[in-house]
Design an enzyme around this catalytic site. Structure first.
Site, short mmCIF file in Angstrom:
data_model
loop_
_atom_site.label_atom_id
_atom_site.label_comp_id
_atom_site.label_asym_id
_atom_site.label_seq_id
_atom_site.Cartn_x
_atom_site.Cartn_y
_atom_site.Cartn_z
N HIS A 21 0.92 -1.13 -0.04
CA HIS A 21 -0.06 0.26 -0.03
C HIS A 21 0.83 1.34 -0.16
O HIS A 21 2.03 1.27 0.50
CB HIS A 21 -0.85 0.07 1.12
CG HIS A 21 -2.18 -0.92 1.05
ND1 HIS A 21 -1.81 -2.31 1.19
CD2 HIS A 21 -3.41 -0.96 0.86
CE1 HIS A 21 -2.91 -2.88 0.90
NE2 HIS A 21 -4.00 -1.95 0.71
N PRO A 22 0.38 2.39 -0.69
CA PRO A 22 1.10 3.59 -0.79
C PRO A 22 0.97 4.42 0.45
O PRO A 22 0.02 4.34 1.32
CB PRO A 22 0.64 4.31 -1.94
CG PRO A 22 -0.97 3.81 -1.90
CD PRO A 22 -0.75 2.51 -1.46
#
Length: 218
Positions: free
Chosen positions: A106-107
């Site tokens: 996930h960013p």
């Protein structure tokens, strides 16, 4: 598959051979991708081939289409919520290290990837809905500090289902969760990932009026 042990082994095997990222799996390259124009009905979802199902749902979990491949084997589904539940079960069946890899996929919120326009279509849409593409300079600076603190303490990013929060509660959650132990934060991140995945599934599966009413009454 029969039994939780077999399920976990199946997910782990899929993970080891999956160099394919979720964006590419749906024909997506960064934020240049288009989200599906028309959600599929449940009968259409159940009628997809395993490969078609995997490609269609590959973006439900960031860069992790192996979970969509696992979910495809759980059909037929009786509701859109059951589809979402299959993704939650797939993650639960994975090893602890595989779960950490999923979190790391996930960013950072309002991070370098967002500023460079390198998010998946799903993350771009979600961060924009929460107003994270319209932060003040001070807010960007605080996110930078919080993101750095998260990576330093937990070795993975702060993950939250931004569609269920405001900017204020996103900030508050990050500050509060920094007090977690690594084990507590991993559980918190996985819970938020299940919330993100559920909403992404509901974007992709057209619910009939009767089904929507039944789910609201649960």
């Amino acid at each position: 598959m029969t039994g939780r042990e077999t399920d976990a082994r199946g997910v782990a095997q899929a993970e080891s051979g999956a160099a394919w990222n979720g964006a590419a799996g749906r024909g997506i390259s960064g934020n240049n991708a288009a989200m599906p124009q028309r959600p599929l009905s449940l009968p259409e979802v159940n009628a997809l081939s395993p490969d078609e199902f995997t490609r269609y749902f590959a973006g439900v979990l960031e860069y992790s289409p192996q979970y969509a491949a696992w979910a495809a084997q759980q059909r037929p589904f009786a509701s859109a919520e059951a589809v979402a539940g299959a993704f939650k079960d797939a993650v639960a069946a994975a090893t602890a290290e595989a779960q950490r890899q999923l979190i790391r996929a996930h960013p950072d919120l309002a991070g370098k990837a967002a500023l460079a326009g390198e998010l998946t279509a799903e993350s771009t849409h979600e961060q924009a809905c929460a107003g994270l593409d319209r932060l003040s300079r001070e807010e960007y600076s605080e996110f930078h500090r919080l993101n750095a603190a998260y990576h330093e303490k937990f070795d993975f990013p702060y993950v939250v289902c931004v569609r269920e929060h405001t900017r204020e509660t996103i900030f508050e959650g990050a500050r509060r969760r920094l007090a977690h132990t690594p084990e507590e934060e991993q559980l918190a991140a996985l819970h938020e990932i299940s919330r993100i995945a559920r909403l992404r599934v509901l974007d992709l599966v057209r619910q009939e009026p009767g089904e929507e009413k039944n789910e609201q009454n649960r």
